[in-house]
Design a protein around this motif. Structure first.
Motif, short mmCIF file in Angstrom:
data_model
loop_
_atom_site.label_atom_id
_atom_site.label_comp_id
_atom_site.label_asym_id
_atom_site.label_seq_id
_atom_site.Cartn_x
_atom_site.Cartn_y
_atom_site.Cartn_z
N LYS A 293 0.94 -1.08 0.22
CA LYS A 293 0.12 0.07 -0.09
C LYS A 293 0.88 1.32 -0.03
N ILE A 294 0.32 2.35 0.09
CA ILE A 294 0.99 3.59 -0.07
C ILE A 294 0.70 4.61 0.88
N GLN A 295 1.80 5.37 1.35
CA GLN A 295 1.53 6.24 2.22
C GLN A 295 2.30 7.60 1.60
N SER A 296 1.65 8.78 1.33
CA SER A 296 2.54 9.78 0.87
C SER A 296 2.68 11.04 1.89
N GLU A 297 3.61 11.50 1.80
CA GLU A 297 3.83 12.76 2.87
C GLU A 297 5.06 13.51 2.70
N SER A 298 4.87 14.54 3.39
CA SER A 298 5.79 15.77 3.26
C SER A 298 6.63 16.27 4.28
N ASN A 299 8.00 16.37 3.99
CA ASN A 299 8.76 16.80 5.32
C ASN A 299 9.72 17.82 4.81
N LYS A 300 10.10 18.70 5.91
CA LYS A 300 11.26 19.63 5.45
C LYS A 300 12.41 19.28 6.56
N MET A 301 13.26 18.69 5.78
CA MET A 301 14.52 18.17 6.72
C MET A 301 15.75 19.03 7.00
N GLY A 302 16.04 19.37 7.95
CA GLY A 302 17.34 20.44 8.07
C GLY A 302 17.93 20.79 7.09
N ASP A 303 18.94 20.22 6.67
CA ASP A 303 19.94 20.84 5.51
C ASP A 303 19.36 20.57 4.31
N LEU A 304 18.73 19.19 4.11
CA LEU A 304 18.31 18.76 2.77
C LEU A 304 16.99 19.50 2.28
N ALA A 305 16.30 20.38 3.22
CA ALA A 305 15.15 21.13 3.04
C ALA A 305 14.19 20.37 2.10
N VAL A 306 14.09 19.21 2.61
CA VAL A 306 13.05 18.41 1.61
C VAL A 306 11.83 17.86 2.39
N SER A 307 10.91 17.18 1.71
CA SER A 307 9.63 16.67 2.38
C SER A 307 9.36 15.32 1.98
N MET A 308 8.56 14.69 2.34
CA MET A 308 8.19 13.41 1.85
C MET A 308 6.54 13.05 1.64
N THR B 136 22.04 20.07 -0.27
CA THR B 136 21.83 19.50 -1.54
C THR B 136 20.52 18.84 -1.73
N ASN B 137 20.51 18.29 -2.97
CA ASN B 137 19.05 17.50 -3.13
C ASN B 137 19.33 16.31 -2.51
N SER B 138 18.01 15.46 -2.83
CA SER B 138 18.07 14.14 -2.09
C SER B 138 18.41 13.07 -3.27
N ARG B 139 18.95 13.34 -4.23
CA ARG B 139 19.25 12.35 -5.32
C ARG B 139 20.63 11.50 -5.07
N ALA C 93 18.53 11.13 5.34
CA ALA C 93 17.44 10.76 4.56
C ALA C 93 17.06 9.30 4.78
N SER C 94 18.08 8.35 4.81
CA SER C 94 17.68 7.01 5.05
C SER C 94 17.16 6.57 6.50
N LEU C 95 17.87 7.33 7.47
CA LEU C 95 17.34 7.06 8.78
C LEU C 95 16.10 7.93 9.11
#
Length: 372
Positions: free
Chosen positions: A1-16, A135-138, A144-146
């Motif tokens: 199944k799926i779960q979508s979500e957004s996050n803003k992480m410290g330096d990576l400034a990304v979401s999820m 930087t980005n999450s690529r 990011a993994s933890l």
């Protein structure tokens, strides 16, 4: 199944966006925050001076700030309390906002600073990370993994195993993007399911429909605006749901269309019937139910908690029609209802039902408080 979500992480400034999920997590960190006194304003000691790059901004007179905003920022970007001249907020301390004149205000409106303004541990972590990488999450990165693992562990685990649990995470940039991606994921799943049917007609592409609740708000991308009746009532860009979106009444027991119900059971039956009817209407037209998107407790609609069993009855109807249940936890998640970590769990509190009958979302989106 799926779960979508957004996050803003410290330096990576990304979401999820996060796939599928379940289980309660304690409010340990939040409780610890309540016990801690905040000794800094906006993350800086009172004696600290801004860096040279910020000195010009910090030295602007209040009237100059207002003039520059009026000249260069669109008037469609609203200002809170504009009727009193607008607040120029320059700092934050725990639960308080501080304006340019030093006045303090109890912050009852902010939906990001979940752990308070200037929390020393958060300031320290963000500052440290910004010094070494932004930087980005690529790329592979331990944070990011933890974080993906820790976030997944905040959801209940299905008794049916990982296939029915929220275990996959997407990082995006905002709650709006998380909900936008959730809709795309539901569409992709629905398309695959239909293509797997042997009797599918290749030449016919049925319209994929979304069920949303009146007065709901799910974001400001084009896709999320389509499923946000709150914006339709207030704006001029989109004044009603497009044909592929089916709107049902919001489940308000006190001011809604069924406010005269004798109890929650009756209210659940009355309000969930609209979802059942929407599913029947969609499928009878040869279209498909892609998903129902809803908050476990409606936020901008007036902090409305649905009657117990409303969500489970709605989800049963949607899944029977082949659709997914998307739980929007962007504003309601991370313990904001007090008794549970996620708003979709609220109806299950003090329930004696078996684990297998407890409603678990197919997709969950998180956002604002996840950035803090």
């Amino acid at each position: 199944k799926i779960q979508s979500e957004s996050n803003k992480m410290g330096d990576l400034a990304v979401s999820m966006v996060l796939f599928l999920g379940t289980a309660f997590i304690a409010r340990r960190y939040r409780l610890r925050c309540h016990q801690q006194r905040f000794c800094c304003v906006g993350g800086a000691a009172a004696s600290d001076q801004p860096p040279d790059s910020l000195k010009e901004a910090f030295s602007l007179a209040p009237d100059k700030v207002e003039t520059l905003r009026s000249n260069y920022i669109s008037s469609s970007c609203s200002i809170s309390y504009k009727n009193t001249g607008g607040l120029q907020i320059t700092g934050g301390n725990g639960t308080r906002l501080i304006d340019v004149y030093g006045n303090e205000y109890l912050d009852t409106r902010n939906n990001v600073a979940h752990c308070g303004h200037g929390h020393p541990e958060i300031v320290e972590a963000v500052t440290y990370q910004m010094k070494i990488l932004n930087t980005n999450s690529r790329y592979l990165h331990s944070n990011a993994s933890l974080l993906s693992e820790k976030l997944s562990n905040l959801f209940p685990v299905s008794s049916r195993g990982d296939n029915d649990s929220l275990t996959k995470v997407f990082f995006v940039n905002s709650g709006s993007e998380a909900n936008d991606l959730a809709l795309r994921l539901a569409r992709a799943y629905n398309t695959k399911q239909r293509n797997d049917l042997q009797n599918v007609q290749k030449h016919k592409r049925p319209r994929q429909c979304i069920i949303t609740i009146d007065h709901a708000y799910h974001g400001h991308t084009l896709a999320t605006l389509d499923v946000s009746p709150y914006k339709h009532h207030q704006g001029t860009e989109i004044i009603e749901c497009p044909a592929y979106v089916k709107k049902v009444p919001y489940p308000d027991m006190y001011r809604g269309v069924h406010s005269n119900c004798k109890d929650e059971t009756e209210a659940s039956e009355q309000y969930s019937a609209y979802v059942e009817d929407a599913c029947k209407e969609i499928t009878s037209n040869g279209d498909s139910v892609s998903a129902m998107l809803m908050e476990g407790g409606m936020s901008v609609a007036g902090v409305i908690l649905p009657p117990k069993s409303y969500i489970s009855q709605c989800v049963r109807a949607v899944r029977n029609a082949g659709g997914l249940y998307i739980a929007d936890e962007v504003q309601t998640g991370f313990g904001r209802l007090g008794k549970c970590m996620w708003a979709f769990q609220y109806s299950n509190i003090d329930s004696d039902v078996d684990d297998d009958t407890v409603v678990l979302p197919d997709i969950v989106t998180v956002g604002k408080p996840f950035g803090n």
